[in-house]
Design a protein around this motif. Structure first.
Motif, PDB file in Angstrom:
ATOM      1  N   VAL A  89     -31.487 -72.320  11.561  1.00  0.00           N
ATOM      2  CA  VAL A  89     -32.948 -72.377  11.542  1.00  0.00           C
ATOM      3  C   VAL A  89     -33.454 -72.282  10.112  1.00  0.00           C
ATOM      4  O   VAL A  89     -32.840 -71.626   9.265  1.00  0.00           O
ATOM      5  N   THR A  90     -34.574 -72.932   9.854  1.00  0.00           N
ATOM      6  CA  THR A  90     -35.116 -72.996   8.495  1.00  0.00           C
ATOM      7  C   THR A  90     -36.497 -72.375   8.362  1.00  0.00           C
ATOM      8  O   THR A  90     -37.027 -72.269   7.258  1.00  0.00           O
ATOM      9  N   GLY A  91     -37.112 -72.002   9.481  1.00  0.00           N
ATOM     10  CA  GLY A  91     -38.449 -71.427   9.405  1.00  0.00           C
ATOM     11  C   GLY A  91     -39.556 -72.448   9.411  1.00  0.00           C
ATOM     12  O   GLY A  91     -40.709 -72.110   9.137  1.00  0.00           O
ATOM     13  N   ASP A  92     -39.214 -73.712   9.759  1.00  0.00           N
ATOM     14  CA  ASP A  92     -40.282 -74.708   9.848  1.00  0.00           C
ATOM     15  C   ASP A  92     -39.984 -75.773  10.903  1.00  0.00           C
ATOM     16  O   ASP A  92     -40.670 -75.836  11.908  1.00  0.00           O
ATOM     17  N   ARG A  93     -38.962 -76.600  10.747  1.00  0.00           N
ATOM     18  CA  ARG A  93     -38.768 -77.772  11.574  1.00  0.00           C
ATOM     19  C   ARG A  93     -38.051 -77.464  12.889  1.00  0.00           C
ATOM     20  O   ARG A  93     -37.272 -76.525  12.995  1.00  0.00           O
ATOM     21  N   PHE A  94     -38.333 -78.303  13.911  1.00  0.00           N
ATOM     22  CA  PHE A  94     -37.565 -78.284  15.153  1.00  0.00           C
ATOM     23  C   PHE A  94     -36.233 -78.987  14.893  1.00  0.00           C
ATOM     24  O   PHE A  94     -36.152 -79.920  14.088  1.00  0.00           O
ATOM     25  N   VAL A 128     -45.589 -68.349  13.589  1.00  0.00           N
ATOM     26  CA  VAL A 128     -44.966 -67.670  14.727  1.00  0.00           C
ATOM     27  C   VAL A 128     -43.516 -68.114  14.842  1.00  0.00           C
ATOM     28  O   VAL A 128     -43.222 -69.301  15.026  1.00  0.00           O
ATOM     29  N   HIS A 129     -42.598 -67.155  14.729  1.00  0.00           N
ATOM     30  CA  HIS A 129     -41.168 -67.393  14.896  1.00  0.00           C
ATOM     31  C   HIS A 129     -40.707 -66.823  16.244  1.00  0.00           C
ATOM     32  O   HIS A 129     -41.053 -65.681  16.588  1.00  0.00           O
ATOM     33  N   VAL A 130     -39.910 -67.603  16.965  1.00  0.00           N
ATOM     34  CA  VAL A 130     -39.361 -67.159  18.250  1.00  0.00           C
ATOM     35  C   VAL A 130     -37.854 -67.404  18.224  1.00  0.00           C
ATOM     36  O   VAL A 130     -37.357 -68.419  18.738  1.00  0.00           O
ATOM     37  N   PRO A 131     -37.083 -66.510  17.606  1.00  0.00           N
ATOM     38  CA  PRO A 131     -35.636 -66.729  17.522  1.00  0.00           C
ATOM     39  C   PRO A 131     -34.980 -66.675  18.890  1.00  0.00           C
ATOM     40  O   PRO A 131     -35.469 -66.012  19.810  1.00  0.00           O
ATOM     41  N   GLY A 132     -33.839 -67.364  18.984  1.00  0.00           N
ATOM     42  CA  GLY A 132     -33.087 -67.382  20.235  1.00  0.00           C
ATOM     43  C   GLY A 132     -31.747 -66.695  20.135  1.00  0.00           C
ATOM     44  O   GLY A 132     -30.954 -66.736  21.082  1.00  0.00           O
ATOM     45  N   HIS A 133     -31.468 -66.051  19.006  1.00  0.00           N
ATOM     46  CA  HIS A 133     -30.171 -65.408  18.777  1.00  0.00           C
ATOM     47  C   HIS A 133     -30.360 -64.382  17.656  1.00  0.00           C
ATOM     48  O   HIS A 133     -31.195 -64.567  16.766  1.00  0.00           O
ATOM     49  N   THR A 146     -37.661 -72.742  16.988  1.00  0.00           N
ATOM     50  CA  THR A 146     -37.713 -71.299  16.735  1.00  0.00           C
ATOM     51  C   THR A 146     -38.926 -70.923  15.893  1.00  0.00           C
ATOM     52  O   THR A 146     -39.248 -69.745  15.780  1.00  0.00           O
ATOM     53  N   THR A 147     -39.565 -71.906  15.275  1.00  0.00           N
ATOM     54  CA  THR A 147     -40.848 -71.700  14.614  1.00  0.00           C
ATOM     55  C   THR A 147     -41.844 -72.606  15.324  1.00  0.00           C
ATOM     56  O   THR A 147     -41.796 -73.827  15.185  1.00  0.00           O
ATOM     57  N   VAL A 148     -42.725 -71.995  16.108  1.00  0.00           N
ATOM     58  CA  VAL A 148     -43.629 -72.779  16.963  1.00  0.00           C
ATOM     59  C   VAL A 148     -45.019 -72.932  16.384  1.00  0.00           C
ATOM     60  O   VAL A 148     -45.801 -73.759  16.839  1.00  0.00           O
TER      61      VAL A 148
END
Length: 306
Positions: free
Chosen positions: A170-175, A132-137, A211-213
């Protein structure tokens, strides 16, 4: 600045040109934005009409053929209405695809509760194997969409009208760790970041940006929580959605978790996005009061134990 939905249309149109295995399935929503792409790729841009169960079923069939389907409509019609198809046509069949939503929790308040979906991520949590990706921009939305389409797994990309003032790498994995402090670790999810940064200005807390939860970055939360083990999660969807994940990450140490997000009560006045944020306590002023109270309570408890 364009919106995340604008960027989704532009990026997906380019992906259809660049990636022959990519297909797009629509249910009327955003169809006008894909008219040129549909003319260029009539066999890979399919509009099923207002038939959301068919939207997912068609995507599942396309996935079984070895292609990479992108399915798009409002979140309430993409996850909630055709949930059985999501569960069976992708999970049970063990196929991959990309769900891309619009509307978020209350992006179109005038549409009423039928067009609001604060429970979408919590609902997907009942299924196995979803990223699950939740982009902010919008820039993050493009990066995460490209990341999702390049894979073979099951991915949900949750777009919103709400946007932070600047994009992060963002990388699609880490906070991402944006601030370090001795107090609670505050996890800001997607478009909640600007409000969290404003709310915590001057407070002795750590701020993580997610962005990846799903999968949940347990290691980043453990590192940021430190010895005290206090975590606040600020999510743009149903409050408490990620508290179980945080509790699991800290299961071997004493800890407290506060989940802030969209309340379960239904707001029956249309209002605006900002008014909904304030009503759910997600505006900077409300967030500061709630995070400060949580931090002070933890500090008092630590003082008594010492």
């Amino acid at each position: 600045m364009d919106t995340m939905r604008d960027r989704f249309i532009a990026t997906t149109s380019r992906l259809l040109d660049e990636e022959p295995r990519t297909a797009l399935v629509l249910a009327e929503i955003s169809a006008a934005g894909f008219e040129q792409a549909q003319r260029r790729h009539p066999d890979r841009v399919i509009n099923v009409g207002i038939r959301e169960q068919l939207l997912i079923g068609a995507g599942g069939g396309i996935a079984l053929s070895g292609m990479r389907p992108i399915m798009h409509t409002f979140a309430s019609f993409l996850v909630e209405r055709p949930f059985e198809q999501v569960k069976l046509d992708f999970g049970h069949q063990n196929t991959g695809g990309v769900l891309v939503s619009a509307g978020a929790s209350y992006d179109w308040p005038a549409g009423g509760f039928t067009h609001m979906s604060p429970g979408d991520v919590a609902l997907l949590d009942t299924l196995d194997g979803w990223t699950v990706h939740v982009p902010g921009h919008p820039d993050e939305a493009e990066a995460l969409l490209r990341h999702a389409v390049a894979g073979d797994d099951r991915v949900y990309v949750r777009l919103s009208q709400q946007s932070n003032s600047e994009a992060r790498p963002v990388t699609g994995d880490r906070f991402l760790t944006l601030r370090e402090g001795r107090g609670p670790a505050v996890v800001a999810v997607g478009p909640m970041l600007d409000n969290v940064l404003a709310a915590t200005e001057g407070l002795d807390v750590s701020v993580l940006y997610a962005t990846t939860v799903r999968p949940f970055d347990r290691e980043a939360v453990r590192a940021a929580a430190g010895g005290r083990g206090d975590v606040v999660i600020v999510e743009p969807y149903l409050e408490g959605t990620s508290t179980t994940a945080a509790n699991d990450a800290l299961s071997d140490v004493p800890h407290r978790v506060l989940g802030l997000g969209v309340a379960r009560r239904e707001l029956r006045r249309y209002g605006t996005i900002d008014e909904h944020l304030a009503a759910h306590g997600l505006d900077p002023v409300s967030l500061r009061a709630r995070i400060s109270a949580f931090a002070e309570q933890g500090a008092r408890g630590a003082h008594r134990r010492s």
